[in-house]
Design an enzyme around this catalytic site. Structure first.
Site, PDB file in Angstrom:
ATOM      1  N   ASP A 397      44.901  -8.264 102.741  1.00 26.64           N
ATOM      2  CA  ASP A 397      44.677  -8.556 104.160  1.00 26.64           C
ATOM      3  C   ASP A 397      46.029  -8.521 104.886  1.00 26.64           C
ATOM      4  OD1 ASP A 397      42.556  -9.850 106.160  1.00 26.64           O
ATOM      5  OD2 ASP A 397      44.498 -10.796 106.484  1.00 26.64           O
ATOM      6  N   ILE A 398      46.086  -7.781 105.994  1.00 20.52           N
ATOM      7  CA  ILE A 398      47.318  -7.703 106.783  1.00 20.52           C
ATOM      8  C   ILE A 398      47.546  -9.052 107.470  1.00 20.52           C
ATOM      9  CG2 ILE A 398      48.493  -6.534 108.670  1.00 20.52           C
ATOM     10  CD1 ILE A 398      46.832  -4.074 108.068  1.00 20.52           C
ATOM     11  N   ASN A 405      47.808  -6.967 117.186  1.00 26.83           N
ATOM     12  CA  ASN A 405      47.012  -6.284 118.215  1.00 26.83           C
ATOM     13  C   ASN A 405      47.306  -6.843 119.601  1.00 26.83           C
ATOM     14  OD1 ASN A 405      45.627  -4.215 117.015  1.00 26.83           O
ATOM     15  ND2 ASN A 405      43.889  -5.470 116.417  1.00 26.83           N
ATOM     16  N   HIS A 410      45.743  -2.191 120.816  1.00 27.61           N
ATOM     17  CA  HIS A 410      44.815  -1.745 119.777  1.00 27.61           C
ATOM     18  C   HIS A 410      45.167  -0.364 119.228  1.00 27.61           C
ATOM     19  CE1 HIS A 410      42.016  -5.081 119.977  1.00 27.61           C
ATOM     20  NE2 HIS A 410      42.156  -5.066 121.290  1.00 27.61           N
ATOM     21  N   ASP A 414      45.613   0.371 115.378  1.00 29.68           N
ATOM     22  CA  ASP A 414      44.985   1.438 114.586  1.00 29.68           C
ATOM     23  C   ASP A 414      46.030   2.202 113.784  1.00 29.68           C
ATOM     24  OD1 ASP A 414      42.585   0.676 115.611  1.00 29.68           O
ATOM     25  OD2 ASP A 414      42.435   2.307 117.071  1.00 29.68           O
ATOM     26  N   ARG A 430      45.441   6.482  89.138  1.00 28.51           N
ATOM     27  CA  ARG A 430      44.396   6.902  88.194  1.00 28.51           C
ATOM     28  C   ARG A 430      43.132   7.348  88.939  1.00 28.51           C
ATOM     29  NH1 ARG A 430      43.314   2.198  84.099  1.00 28.51           N
ATOM     30  NH2 ARG A 430      42.702   1.252  86.080  1.00 28.51           N
ATOM     31  N   GLU A 441      40.978  -5.723 109.023  1.00 26.97           N
ATOM     32  CA  GLU A 441      42.287  -5.469 108.440  1.00 26.97           C
ATOM     33  C   GLU A 441      42.302  -5.735 106.941  1.00 26.97           C
ATOM     34  OE1 GLU A 441      42.388  -9.723 110.149  1.00 26.97           O
ATOM     35  OE2 GLU A 441      41.476  -7.803 110.591  1.00 26.97           O
ATOM     36  N   ARG A 461      53.566  -3.910  93.685  1.00 23.03           N
ATOM     37  CA  ARG A 461      53.984  -2.636  94.276  1.00 23.03           C
ATOM     38  C   ARG A 461      53.452  -2.490  95.697  1.00 23.03           C
ATOM     39  NH1 ARG A 461      52.368   0.420  89.540  1.00 23.03           N
ATOM     40  NH2 ARG A 461      50.795   1.427  90.891  1.00 23.03           N
TER      41      ARG A 461
END
Length: 525
Positions: A397-398, A405, A410, A414, A430, A441, A461
């Protein structure tokens, strides 16, 4: 001579009638095939649009709940609210809630209760018995005092949406002492907000409505409203016009007109050419037509007309037959091309139904299908080799995306989602692994056959890669750039009855802890 002429006329008439019947039949079959193909394509487009409508509706309803929870959380975190419940500040509601606040927040009911749900103070613009001090809100007594909730309910036979947040103190580290309850009536104002957010017409129904139905060019579907006990108290109906209906009707009308005009034009021309036909060349013509009937097409042209140096009626009939066979081949080719184009469009629609249009990542439908395939594959591997197989879910989750925003707009939001999506996709190597946009988000990463240590490496990572993007986020309390919180959950694969939903739930709980422990981190569920 009159007798021969009369017989020729009768023969021409019979031939003309049969040609009319054949052309009409062929035209109707072609029209039916094209019409069914067009109807299938239009229905697929309409159903895809309805699926997008349902996603927007669910997001709008969830937004209404979250808005109530956010307001409730603000007051639940105040020490004054806690002190009021403990009896230390009896006049707290008089300055905490004002008439202007009720109007600005469009609130219909506010109540402060103890842990048992007994109302200590309340306000309601409807004068409901539910808001009377001393009354007990029974639903709160059964809820854990550590987590907020939001659901629908019915007050005086009218549906409402409410949120209840446990009252603690500013850091939410102390034990809860009661609840703060906020409620909005599902009325015309509420429905108008939903209509603005979704672009759909809305209406309230006292019954449970699930099915999608079409009437008079309008598509309508319902979303049931369930309380905490999963009892349906009513439904919200959403409707919109079906814009493709008119296009489909026009297409069928033009197709029918084209077929009729084509048949009439061809028949008139053929009747005019067949009036002077004699019997002698009919054997050759009959043999030629029989070859076309048996093989579907002629091996060679009849060539009894201008190519043979004959420009009389027989030559004209020969040329017309050759032209007709060529036209049928052309129509058959056009029909095959049209069917091929429709198949390509259907495949493209199927692809779009599995891809998130903003980020290009897989959507939830594609995630569910991919997860089922990988679970079946793990089941086969376990039966053959009997290893200890595990599966890892990373729920990402950002951090503070709403603030992003609000600060940058917005469109920038995006662009941020696309940049983060590209970064996550770049960390998956993989073929069995999958990164998906889970909603808003949130992103989810599936790592089948990976243990917890491997999942933690991938998660780290991802955290490092998102930080390395360096997208500015000046309003973030966590860092001056965009960061991400991750919940990691791992489960050992034992049988094909692998509970993916439980694994996702654990990852969600871990994500919740990561957020409440400072964000920009990963927690194990």
């Amino acid at each position: 001579m009159h007798t021969v002429a009369g017989r020729s006329a009768r023969l021409d008439t019979r031939i003309a009638r049969r040609l009319i019947l054949a052309l009409l039949t062929l035209g109707l079959i072609q029209g039916l095939i094209l019409g069914l193909s067009a109807m299938k394509s239009f229905s697929a487009v309409e159903n895809s649009a309805t699926t997008e409508d349902i996603v927007r509706v669910q997001a709008a309803l969830e937004s209404e709940k979250n808005a109530l929870i956010d307001i409730a959380r603000e007051y639940a975190a105040r020490n004054d609210t806690r002190d009021f419940i403990l009896g230390l500040i009896p006049d707290y509601p008089s300055y905490a809630f004002s008439k202007s606040w009720y109007e600005q927040t469009d609130m219909d009911l506010v109540a402060i209760t103890n842990l048992d749900g007994r109302i200590l103070w309340s306000w309601s613009d409807q004068g409901s018995e539910m808001a009377t001090p001393g009354t007990c809100i029974s639903e709160l007594a059964d809820l854990p005092a550590s987590s907020p909730t939001s659901a629908y309910s019915s007050v005086d036979d009218h549906p409402i949406v409410f949120a209840a947040y446990p009252v603690s103190e500013k850091s939410f580290s102390a034990a809860s002492v009661g609840w703060i309850v906020l409620s909005r009536s599902i009325d015309a104002i509420f429905l108008e907000r939903l209509s603005i957010r979704t672009g759909l017409s809305t209406a309230l129904s006292p019954e449970s409505v699930l099915a999608t139905h079409d009437m008079a060019g309008i598509r309508t579907f319902g979303v049931p409203l369930a309380d905490l006990n999963d009892n349906v108290i009513g439904s919200i109906l959403f409707s919109r016009p079906r814009p493709l209906d008119r296009s489909f009707k026009l297409l069928m009308m033009y197709l029918a007109i084209t077929i009729v005009l084509s048949v009439l034009g061809s028949t008139i021309l053929l009747v005019a050419l067949l009036r002077s036909i004699i019997v002698k060349p009919l054997k050759r013509i009959t043999g030629h037509l029989r070859e076309c009937e048996m093989q579907g097409r002629a091996s060679v042209a009849l060539a009894m007309g201008k190519h043979a140096g004959r420009f009389d009626e027989i030559g004209q009939v020969s040329d017309c037959i050759d032209a007709l066979v060529g036209a049928l081949d052309q129509r058959r080719g056009d029909l095959q091309n049209a069917n091929s184009e429709l198949e390509n469009l259907n495949r493209e629609l199927e692809r779009l139904a599995r891809v998130d249009p903003l980020t290009g990542l897989a959507n939830r439908r594609s995630f569910d299908e991919h997860a089922k395939r990988e679970i079946r594959k793990l089941a086969r591997d376990k039966r053959q080799t009997e290893p200890i197989l595990e599966c890892v879910i990373l729920l990402c989750d950002i951090d503070h995306f709403k603030l992003y925003n609000d600060r940058y707009g917005h469109q920038a939001g995006d662009a941020c989602l696309r940049a983060v999506a590209d970064t996550l996709a770049g960390e998956i190597y993989r073929p069995s692994d999958l990164v998906c946009r889970y909603g808003g988000e949130e992103f989810i990463v599936l790592l089948p056959g990976t243990d917890g240590a491997g999942g933690a490496i991938v998660g780290q990572r991802i955290l490092d890669s998102v930080r390395s993007i360096g997208l500015p986020h000046e309003d973030s309390p966590t860092a001056p750039f965009v960061t991400m919180s991750i919940g990691l959950a791992v489960m050992e694969f034992k049988t094909e009855e692998f509970d993916l939903h439980e694994l996702v739930g654990r990852a969600d709980a871990a994500l919740y802890r990561a957020k409440h422990q400072g964000r920009n981190r990963m927690e194990l569920g």
